[in-house]
Design a protein around this motif. Sequence first.
Motif, PDB file in Angstrom:
ATOM      1  N   ASP A  16       0.837  -1.191   0.000  1.00  0.00           N
ATOM      2  CA  ASP A  16       0.000   0.000   0.000  1.00  0.00           C
ATOM      3  C   ASP A  16       0.874   1.244   0.000  1.00  0.00           C
ATOM      4  OD1 ASP A  16       0.828   0.457   2.648  1.00  0.00           O
ATOM      5  OD2 ASP A  16      -0.987  -0.412   3.524  1.00  0.00           O
ATOM      6  N   ALA A  17       0.231   2.416  -0.009  1.00  0.00           N
ATOM      7  CA  ALA A  17       0.988   3.663  -0.118  1.00  0.00           C
ATOM      8  C   ALA A  17       1.908   3.889   1.069  1.00  0.00           C
ATOM      9  CB  ALA A  17       0.018   4.842  -0.267  1.00  0.00           C
ATOM     10  N   ALA A  18       1.619   3.247   2.201  1.00  0.00           N
ATOM     11  CA  ALA A  18       2.459   3.389   3.389  1.00  0.00           C
ATOM     12  C   ALA A  18       3.552   2.328   3.459  1.00  0.00           C
ATOM     13  CB  ALA A  18       1.595   3.325   4.648  1.00  0.00           C
ATOM     14  N   GLY A  19       3.556   1.395   2.489  1.00  0.00           N
ATOM     15  CA  GLY A  19       4.586   0.370   2.450  1.00  0.00           C
ATOM     16  C   GLY A  19       4.204  -0.950   3.091  1.00  0.00           C
ATOM     17  N   GLY A  20       2.975  -1.057   3.583  1.00  0.00           N
ATOM     18  CA  GLY A  20       2.504  -2.314   4.156  1.00  0.00           C
ATOM     19  C   GLY A  20       1.782  -3.145   3.112  1.00  0.00           C
ATOM     20  N   PRO A  21       1.415  -4.380   3.438  1.00  0.00           N
ATOM     21  CA  PRO A  21       0.685  -5.210   2.479  1.00  0.00           C
ATOM     22  C   PRO A  21      -0.699  -4.634   2.198  1.00  0.00           C
ATOM     23  CG  PRO A  21       1.637  -6.537   4.258  1.00  0.00           C
ATOM     24  CD  PRO A  21       1.751  -5.108   4.670  1.00  0.00           C
TER      25      PRO A  21
END
Length: 318
Positions: free
Chosen positions: A128-133
């Motif tokens: 995702d945009a925050a770097g999580g799955p």
Amino acid sequence: MSTDRHSGFFLVITTYNRSDYLEGLLASAAALNPAPAGVIVVNNASTDDTAEVIEASRAQFPVPLIHHLLAENSGGAGGFCAGVERALAEGAQWMWLMDDDVTCVPDAIGAFAPWMEKYDAMVGRRYDAAGGPFYWQNDFSAFLGFPLPVRGDVFATSDEFATNVGCFEGMLLHRDAVESVGLPDPRFFLTWDDAIYGWLVSLQRPVMYVNEFVLHKVRAQRTIDLGIRHLNDSSDLSRFYVMRNRGLVGQYLRVHGRFNPLGFALGTALTAAKELVRLVGVEKTLRGSGRLIAGWRESRRILAATDFEPMPALRHKP
């Protein structure tokens, strides 16, 4: 299939008036290692500087960059229909489909390679945009005509998960799968098109969700976590089509002898309820509920039609 698993690997990108996102995506596509055979950008009659961004990128691109301009905006569904058709005409053996608001992980094609030896329809994972799955693990219920979330970690015991839906933000298809099902149906315009396409493919061959991160989402979305699933923000256009396209979903279920009137009615009610929860929980408003009603009315007209024909299967040409 070819023993060279990178042979004929094309990216198919659909874009509309988001040249800033497209520029980042093309930069990431140019950095893919190994590189694809080509990249097709379907320009859905954009009115911004999309054409200029494509032209500027072409000069520095290591592989052919094809600008496929449509005369009018045909939505994501029409864009992928045109893009897959163009890719087949260009000799593509593999087609990696994506929207414009993502970027590619540099080694994505290599990450796909082992799975390409086993399957010809798959969906990779996204950050995702925050770097999580990014959440995606649906299972399509033909009884309801509605995707159900799968509890828990689908990769807890295996790096592959058999699904029966598609996602055109990262779905990888071999031409055999496409030719057996036909092109994506442009009548959907927006939403449900990829879910139904994946379901149609799954009726003939495995569709796998694989534990390989291949894309980054770059557009931040408001979201809520309901425990068994996540809901992201939406738009009035999407709200209309998510209900309107229930009619097309029902017609495809009928074609394949899977249409249950009571189950489908319940699935339609669940669709509306999900969108209302999205409105209240994510967007903190009920404005937009009128578009759900308008879409539902249109879906009834589509579902009542007696002359519906599915997209035809394609045949290999000599």
